[in-house]
Every structure is written in structure tokens, then in C-alpha cells.
Motif scaffolding. Sequence first.
Motif, PDB file in Angstrom:
ATOM      1  N   SER A  51     115.905  19.952 -24.076  1.00 33.18           N
ATOM      2  CA  SER A  51     117.359  20.000 -23.891  1.00 33.18           C
ATOM      3  C   SER A  51     117.901  18.585 -23.906  1.00 33.18           C
ATOM      4  CB  SER A  51     117.710  20.692 -22.562  1.00 33.18           C
ATOM      5  OG  SER A  51     117.126  19.989 -21.476  1.00 33.18           O
ATOM      6  N   ARG A  52     119.201  18.455 -23.967  1.00 32.15           N
ATOM      7  CA  ARG A  52     119.818  17.120 -24.011  1.00 32.15           C
ATOM      8  C   ARG A  52     119.352  16.304 -22.804  1.00 32.15           C
ATOM      9  NH1 ARG A  52     124.659  14.482 -22.116  1.00 32.15           N
ATOM     10  NH2 ARG A  52     125.639  13.179 -23.717  1.00 32.15           N
ATOM     11  N   PRO A  53     118.617  15.201 -23.044  1.00 29.90           N
ATOM     12  CA  PRO A  53     118.092  14.414 -21.931  1.00 29.90           C
ATOM     13  C   PRO A  53     119.196  13.614 -21.235  1.00 29.90           C
ATOM     14  CG  PRO A  53     117.576  13.339 -24.004  1.00 29.90           C
ATOM     15  CD  PRO A  53     118.198  14.655 -24.356  1.00 29.90           C
ATOM     16  N   PRO A  95     121.125  19.867 -32.202  1.00 28.13           N
ATOM     17  CA  PRO A  95     120.502  21.082 -31.671  1.00 28.13           C
ATOM     18  C   PRO A  95     119.271  20.797 -30.807  1.00 28.13           C
ATOM     19  CG  PRO A  95     120.015  20.826 -33.999  1.00 28.13           C
ATOM     20  CD  PRO A  95     121.030  19.794 -33.665  1.00 28.13           C
ATOM     21  N   PHE A  96     119.221  21.468 -29.697  1.00 26.58           N
ATOM     22  CA  PHE A  96     118.051  21.420 -28.819  1.00 26.58           C
ATOM     23  C   PHE A  96     117.577  22.851 -28.596  1.00 26.58           C
ATOM     24  CE2 PHE A  96     120.218  17.446 -27.683  1.00 26.58           C
ATOM     25  CZ  PHE A  96     119.159  16.549 -27.750  1.00 26.58           C
ATOM     26  N   LYS A 122     118.667  12.035 -32.919  1.00 22.77           N
ATOM     27  CA  LYS A 122     118.203  13.411 -32.714  1.00 22.77           C
ATOM     28  C   LYS A 122     117.660  13.605 -31.303  1.00 22.77           C
ATOM     29  CE  LYS A 122     117.021  14.297 -37.566  1.00 22.77           C
ATOM     30  NZ  LYS A 122     115.906  14.531 -38.537  1.00 22.77           N
ATOM     31  N   ALA A 123     117.014  12.570 -30.769  1.00 24.48           N
ATOM     32  CA  ALA A 123     116.390  12.679 -29.457  1.00 24.48           C
ATOM     33  C   ALA A 123     117.413  12.760 -28.322  1.00 24.48           C
ATOM     34  CB  ALA A 123     115.458  11.495 -29.217  1.00 24.48           C
ATOM     35  N   VAL A 124     118.546  12.078 -28.491  1.00 30.90           N
ATOM     36  CA  VAL A 124     119.529  12.044 -27.395  1.00 30.90           C
ATOM     37  C   VAL A 124     120.763  12.902 -27.671  1.00 30.90           C
ATOM     38  CG1 VAL A 124     118.766   9.753 -26.704  1.00 30.90           C
ATOM     39  CG2 VAL A 124     120.731   9.967 -28.253  1.00 30.90           C
ATOM     40  N   GLY A 125     120.838  13.500 -28.860  1.00 28.99           N
ATOM     41  CA  GLY A 125     121.984  14.336 -29.184  1.00 28.99           C
ATOM     42  C   GLY A 125     123.182  13.535 -29.639  1.00 28.99           C
ATOM     43  N   ALA A 126     122.943  12.515 -30.464  1.00 32.80           N
ATOM     44  CA  ALA A 126     124.024  11.665 -30.978  1.00 32.80           C
ATOM     45  C   ALA A 126     123.931  11.596 -32.499  1.00 32.80           C
ATOM     46  CB  ALA A 126     123.938  10.268 -30.378  1.00 32.80           C
ATOM     47  N   ASP A 127     124.963  11.047 -33.113  1.00 32.87           N
ATOM     48  CA  ASP A 127     125.018  10.984 -34.574  1.00 32.87           C
ATOM     49  C   ASP A 127     124.268   9.760 -35.086  1.00 32.87           C
ATOM     50  OD1 ASP A 127     125.571  11.250 -37.214  1.00 32.87           O
ATOM     51  OD2 ASP A 127     127.757  11.317 -36.999  1.00 32.87           O
ATOM     52  N   GLY A 128     122.962   9.858 -35.105  1.00 34.92           N
ATOM     53  CA  GLY A 128     122.140   8.760 -35.587  1.00 34.92           C
ATOM     54  C   GLY A 128     122.281   8.513 -37.071  1.00 34.92           C
ATOM     55  N   GLU A 129     122.605   9.558 -37.817  1.00 34.39           N
ATOM     56  CA  GLU A 129     122.771   9.404 -39.266  1.00 34.39           C
ATOM     57  C   GLU A 129     123.921   8.461 -39.585  1.00 34.39           C
ATOM     58  OE1 GLU A 129     120.889  10.447 -41.573  1.00 34.39           O
ATOM     59  OE2 GLU A 129     119.672  12.064 -40.726  1.00 34.39           O
ATOM     60  N   ALA A 130     125.014   8.577 -38.840  1.00 38.82           N
ATOM     61  CA  ALA A 130     126.167   7.700 -39.074  1.00 38.82           C
ATOM     62  C   ALA A 130     125.815   6.254 -38.773  1.00 38.82           C
ATOM     63  CB  ALA A 130     127.349   8.155 -38.226  1.00 38.82           C
TER      64      ALA A 130
END
Length: 307
Positions: A52-54, A35-36, A154-162
Amino acid sequence: MRSRVVVLLAVLLLTLASCGGAVSVSPSPSVAASPFPATLSDFQNRSVTVPSRPERLVSIGPSITAFLFALGAGPRVIGVDDFSDEPAEAATREHVGGIKVNFEKVVALKPDLVFSVKFSDGTIEKLQAASLNVLVVDPQSVSDVAKTATLLGKAVGADGEALARSIQQRVDAVRAKTANVANRPRVYHEIDASDPAKIFTVGPGSYINDLIEIAGGANIAARAASAYPQLSAEEIVKTDPEIIVLAADAYSPKPGDVAARQGWSIIAAVKNNRILTIDPNLINRPGPRVGEAAEAYAKLVHPELFR
């Protein structure tokens, strides 16, 4: 000679703040919607809002660059520092300086978001003054790595948790393998010995110290007062390290050079031919290859566990 040491340590701190070979993380995280706008807390406890998504990213720090590519954001990276060479594709991006950031070039690239390691020379403040959005990302320990994956995701809109889970699982697997070893050999990891009276090694709070512990070793400088202490040759000899680890690069001394140092013949590592080398980029960068780094170090310290 001193200038070489200063440059070497600055490069080390930038890369830690390390890689031959491509970034390889399994499973490869898939890009997921994040989310952004996103309001994030960076490594300087600054609140940074990404509206927004950078789409135009600049990375100042090899570990950061490796993370961005591992997260699938590589195509959006338009500029990197001079030391970002992993994966190979990163080296094709515009270079924005190394120890000293080329401020004008960063601004000219018109990034949506700049990721940077910590600087104490006013670089971050200067970038902010140019109305650039800057997220400070400065992993210095193994425990920082998962945090970095999550934050960058979170900063780039990717699944960092995975990605964080994948990395942590591999580190935990190495830790479990060495958890019950009967012996934790004394390890001396050499950073720079240009000045034989003040040899740089790794101490508490450093990424490599963490790797030594995970690998089932005991760092001879674990109780030093800083992350990168300087020891005299006499102090090192007195600790009688059972394993000596050197960087496997053209600028570092070779095992034979170390064994031939005056007074070092009595050291257990020298007597038992356990002066070993390791890929410096693999173990100098707290990035997505941390699990691989931990395993590589463990194979040096406890090879019997991997036969």
C-alpha cells in the motif's frame, strides 16, 4: 592518510550509490495515483512488493533522498543517512548512520519502506531479516537516473515518469549542444591524491565519466579497468590532460597546489591555466540534478558554447 582515503571513497560510493543548494527540477512533478499493491524490480533484480502507499520512509543514500523530495514524498521521509543534506529539509530528519548503517535505529523508526544503496556487508539482508521492506536503489550512471525516478515514483505513489522526462530533457539538451564540437579536450578528474603514487580518478562505468562525455570531453582514464582507477602521477602527466577538474571543497587541493606538483608544469592544463573546480555534491550524486550537473561540467569543458 590511508584511513582518510578509505573514508573518502566510501562516502563517494555511498553518494553515488553525488550537494549544496536545494533540489530544483523543472517542471516539478505532481503527485499522481500509482496502483498498489505494486511489485517492483530493484537495482539488485530483486522483486519487492509494496502492499500500500508507504507513509513512513527511510532513505539510505543522498541521491535517493533527493529523489524522494523531488517526487513530493519528503513529508513522508522519517529517516535519512548522515550524508543526505539536500534539500536542506532532509538534514532535519532522523539520521540512521552513514558508511555503517545504524540497524537498531532504522528498525526503531518502524518504516513502511526502506530505500537503500547497495551494501556488501550484509546490511540489506539484516534489514530484511527484521521484516522490513527494502528496495535497493543504486544509480551509478547517467542512464540510471531516469530509471531511478520511475522506480521511486512507483514505490511511493508519485509521477516518476514526469520527473524522468524532465531530467532526460535537460541532459539531452546538453548532449545536443556538445554533439558536434570539433575538439574534445582531454580531461583529468581528480578524486583523491593523498597518495601521490596512487591517485584516484574516474573511469568507465562511473557517473562522472558519463558527465565528461556528455560535456564534450575525453576522459584520460576512459579505458581503465575500473570505475575508480588509481593512476600514478607519471601516468597522469603522460596523458597530458588539457583540463583538470577538482572538487571545490575544503578537503581537496586547490588549483595552485596541483600546478605546483613536481613535474606537472609541462601538462597542458597547467600551462594554459585550466585547472578548474566544481561543486562536488552536484557532480557526485546521480540524482534529480543530473541535468544541472551535465551543464555545469559542459561549461568547464566548452565554455565557448555558453557565451
